[in-house]
Design an enzyme around this catalytic site. Structure first.
Site, PDB file in Angstrom:
ATOM      1  N   TYR A 172      95.689 138.081  46.540  1.00  0.00           N
ATOM      2  CA  TYR A 172      95.556 139.027  47.650  1.00  0.00           C
ATOM      3  C   TYR A 172      96.360 140.303  47.408  1.00  0.00           C
ATOM      4  O   TYR A 172      95.985 141.372  47.871  1.00  0.00           O
ATOM      5  CB  TYR A 172      96.051 138.394  48.959  1.00  0.00           C
ATOM      6  CG  TYR A 172      95.032 137.602  49.723  1.00  0.00           C
ATOM      7  CD1 TYR A 172      94.418 136.482  49.168  1.00  0.00           C
ATOM      8  CD2 TYR A 172      94.688 137.963  51.028  1.00  0.00           C
ATOM      9  CE1 TYR A 172      93.506 135.751  49.881  1.00  0.00           C
ATOM     10  CE2 TYR A 172      93.770 137.232  51.751  1.00  0.00           C
ATOM     11  CZ  TYR A 172      93.182 136.130  51.174  1.00  0.00           C
ATOM     12  OH  TYR A 172      92.267 135.407  51.892  1.00  0.00           O
ATOM     13  N   LYS A 214      95.201 124.827  40.724  1.00  0.00           N
ATOM     14  CA  LYS A 214      94.177 124.773  39.672  1.00  0.00           C
ATOM     15  C   LYS A 214      94.925 124.836  38.346  1.00  0.00           C
ATOM     16  O   LYS A 214      94.751 125.755  37.540  1.00  0.00           O
ATOM     17  CB  LYS A 214      93.190 125.939  39.872  1.00  0.00           C
ATOM     18  CG  LYS A 214      91.969 125.897  38.993  1.00  0.00           C
ATOM     19  CD  LYS A 214      90.942 124.860  39.413  1.00  0.00           C
ATOM     20  CE  LYS A 214      89.844 124.769  38.383  1.00  0.00           C
ATOM     21  NZ  LYS A 214      88.906 123.655  38.630  1.00  0.00           N
ATOM     22  N   ASP A 269      89.349 122.181  43.555  1.00  0.00           N
ATOM     23  CA  ASP A 269      87.937 121.776  43.709  1.00  0.00           C
ATOM     24  C   ASP A 269      87.848 120.339  44.212  1.00  0.00           C
ATOM     25  O   ASP A 269      87.077 120.022  45.128  1.00  0.00           O
ATOM     26  CB  ASP A 269      87.144 121.983  42.403  1.00  0.00           C
ATOM     27  CG  ASP A 269      87.854 121.453  41.159  1.00  0.00           C
ATOM     28  OD1 ASP A 269      89.031 121.048  41.267  1.00  0.00           O
ATOM     29  OD2 ASP A 269      87.233 121.435  40.079  1.00  0.00           O
ATOM     30  N   ASP A 290      93.388 129.976  52.164  1.00  0.00           N
ATOM     31  CA  ASP A 290      92.404 130.652  53.010  1.00  0.00           C
ATOM     32  C   ASP A 290      91.127 129.821  53.074  1.00  0.00           C
ATOM     33  O   ASP A 290      90.570 129.565  54.141  1.00  0.00           O
ATOM     34  CB  ASP A 290      92.108 132.043  52.421  1.00  0.00           C
ATOM     35  CG  ASP A 290      91.095 132.810  53.243  1.00  0.00           C
ATOM     36  OD1 ASP A 290      91.236 132.817  54.476  1.00  0.00           O
ATOM     37  OD2 ASP A 290      90.153 133.376  52.649  1.00  0.00           O
ATOM     38  N   ASP A 299      89.689 127.023  56.336  1.00  0.00           N
ATOM     39  CA  ASP A 299      88.406 127.160  57.057  1.00  0.00           C
ATOM     40  C   ASP A 299      87.598 125.866  56.910  1.00  0.00           C
ATOM     41  O   ASP A 299      86.996 125.385  57.864  1.00  0.00           O
ATOM     42  CB  ASP A 299      87.582 128.326  56.496  1.00  0.00           C
ATOM     43  CG  ASP A 299      87.787 129.623  57.276  1.00  0.00           C
ATOM     44  OD1 ASP A 299      88.894 129.805  57.826  1.00  0.00           O
ATOM     45  OD2 ASP A 299      86.850 130.452  57.324  1.00  0.00           O
TER      46      ASP A 299
HETATM   47  C1  IPM Z   1      92.748 134.536  57.466  1.00  0.00           C
HETATM   48  C2  IPM Z   1      91.717 135.614  57.288  1.00  0.00           C
HETATM   49  C3  IPM Z   1      92.362 136.767  56.538  1.00  0.00           C
HETATM   50  C4  IPM Z   1      92.774 136.245  55.188  1.00  0.00           C
HETATM   51  C5  IPM Z   1      91.495 138.029  56.415  1.00  0.00           C
HETATM   52  C6  IPM Z   1      91.060 138.526  57.775  1.00  0.00           C
HETATM   53  C7  IPM Z   1      92.159 139.113  55.632  1.00  0.00           C
HETATM   54  O1  IPM Z   1      90.592 135.121  56.657  1.00  0.00           O
HETATM   55  O2  IPM Z   1      93.790 134.799  58.103  1.00  0.00           O
HETATM   56  O3  IPM Z   1      92.511 133.426  56.996  1.00  0.00           O
HETATM   57  O4  IPM Z   1      91.933 136.164  54.263  1.00  0.00           O
HETATM   58  O5  IPM Z   1      93.942 135.897  55.018  1.00  0.00           O
HETATM   59 MG    MG Z   2      90.610 133.027  56.357  1.00  0.00          MG
END
Ligand code: IPM
Ligand code: MG
Length: 377
Positions: A148, A195, A227, A251, A255
């Protein structure tokens, strides 16, 4: 027992984009109810970040916002992002830069994302009940390093791009200490996701974390390639306690893991540094729902609970969590988890507020809420 002491806290509020302002408004209602019941004073200072900040100032993170955040005891943040930037790869300024810069500027290196299967919601998850029931994971994601924040390049002719990924021992150690300590408070297991079969940075993570392990003899440390971890999280999520991982992997898997909870609309998160901490729902700006009063406010409300825990107000945080639990039990919830008889964002917020204010009042008739009459009888 309510405490007799009263405390004052400065809370920076960054509603942000999309559904951010609507859901943060509900979290503020919950905080105000807590302030009322427990005799605290929360002084809110609102500031701009994201697309709304670009629209108003040309900058996704104005100086004033940084100042307000630095002066606060904690920050409550809604969401960031707007489709008009997502679909424009040439945009020079992007809303997300605001959040990334704020994380870096305030040194919010440790992002904590709890993932729990709420009993009431298990059947909403696309995963099978017996697989997810009882899941309780805490993801520790590094937040201010890695790909990032590495050097980015784009060749002059626009045909080759790079994103550098780097980590230092110090960056790894400071979050790993927090993750080991969290495991000690939980079920004594820490899984490092990396990884290391391919990436040099991952091999450094493995070495550093392995060297630290003897300081935490009561914690069992294991390792998974990312993975495989992505697969294990949905095959057998109960095997995990604390997961520690770098920025990009965290990240993605957070999710993925949100599916276990039944709705991403329930997942709160904390981003902590040495002197500051920011609390936010992980769901993002959900532009399709903006202004419709349909977004799930529970992740923001639970983020407010995490904020209270951070301020040392544990009983107050529990009061919010109990209210959320009750809203799930009574199905006073938004359409993402309650498609047949959905409540609006603001009605869910009203219920949480009412429940906090009246939780000790056995005469409070919660069934009235179902008729749109959230009143005390
Ligand atoms: C998160 C989001 C952020 C990230 C974005 C909005 C930059 O997806 O907080 O997980 O990738 O960190
Ligand atoms: Mg995110």
């Amino acid at each position: 027992m309510r405490p007799t002491y009263s405390m004052t806290f400065n809370i920076a509020i960054l509603p942000g984009d999309g559904i951010g302002p609507e859901v943060i408004a509900q979290a503020k209602k919950a905080l105000d109810a807590i302030a009322d019941i427990y005799n605290h004073t929360f002084i809110y200072r609102e500031a701009l970040m994201g697309a709304i900040a670009i629209d108003q100032t040309g900058n996704p993170l104005p100086e004033e916002t940084i100042d307000i955040c630095e002066d606060s005891d904690a920050i409550l943040f809604g969401a960031i992002g707007d489709p008009k930037y997502d679909n424009d790869p040439k945009a020079k300024v992007r809303p997300e830069q605001g959040l990334l810069r704020l994380r870096k500027q305030l040194g919010l290196f440790c992002n904590i994302r709890p993932v729990k299967a709420y009993d009431k919601l298990i059947d909403k998850s696309p995963l099978k009940r017996h697989i997810i029931s009882g899941t309780d994971i805490s993801i520790y994601r590094e937040l201010t390093g890695g790909i990032y924040f590495g050097e980015k390049t784009l060749s002059e002719d626009g045909t080759v791009a790079t994103d550098g990924c780097s980590y230092s021992v110090e960056e790894i150690e400071r979050i790993a200490h927090l993750a080991f300590k969290a495991a000690q408070e939980r079920r004594n297991k820490l899984t490092l996701v990396d990884k290391a079969n391919v990436l040099e940075t991952s091999r450094l993570w493995r070495r550093v974390v392995t060297e630290m392990a003897p300081q935490y003899p009561d914690v069992t440390l294991d390792f998974l390639f990312v993975d495989n971890a992505a697969m294990q999280i949905i095959l057998n999520p109960k095997q995990f306690d604390v997961i520690l991982t770098e920025n990009l992997f965290g990240d993605i898997i957070s999710d993925e893991a949100s599916v276990i909870g039944g709705s991403i609309g329930l997942l709160a998160s904390a981003s902590v540094g040495k002197d500051n901490a920011l609390f936010e729902p992980i769901h993002g700006s959900f532009p399709q729902a903006t202004g419709k009063d349909i977004a799930n406010p529970l992740a923001s409300i639970l983020s407010a609970a995490m904020l209270l825990t951070h301020l040392g107000l544990n009983e107050e945080a529990n009061a919010i969590e109990r209210a959320v639990q009750k809203s799930l039990e009574l199905e006073i919830t938004t359409e993402d988890i309650n498609p047949d008889k959905p409540f609006s964002t603001s009605k869910v917020g009203d219920f949480i507020e009412d429940y906090i204010l009246n939780q000790e009042d056995s005469n409070f008739n919660f069934t009235n809420v179902h008729m749109g009459q959230s009143t005390i009888i």
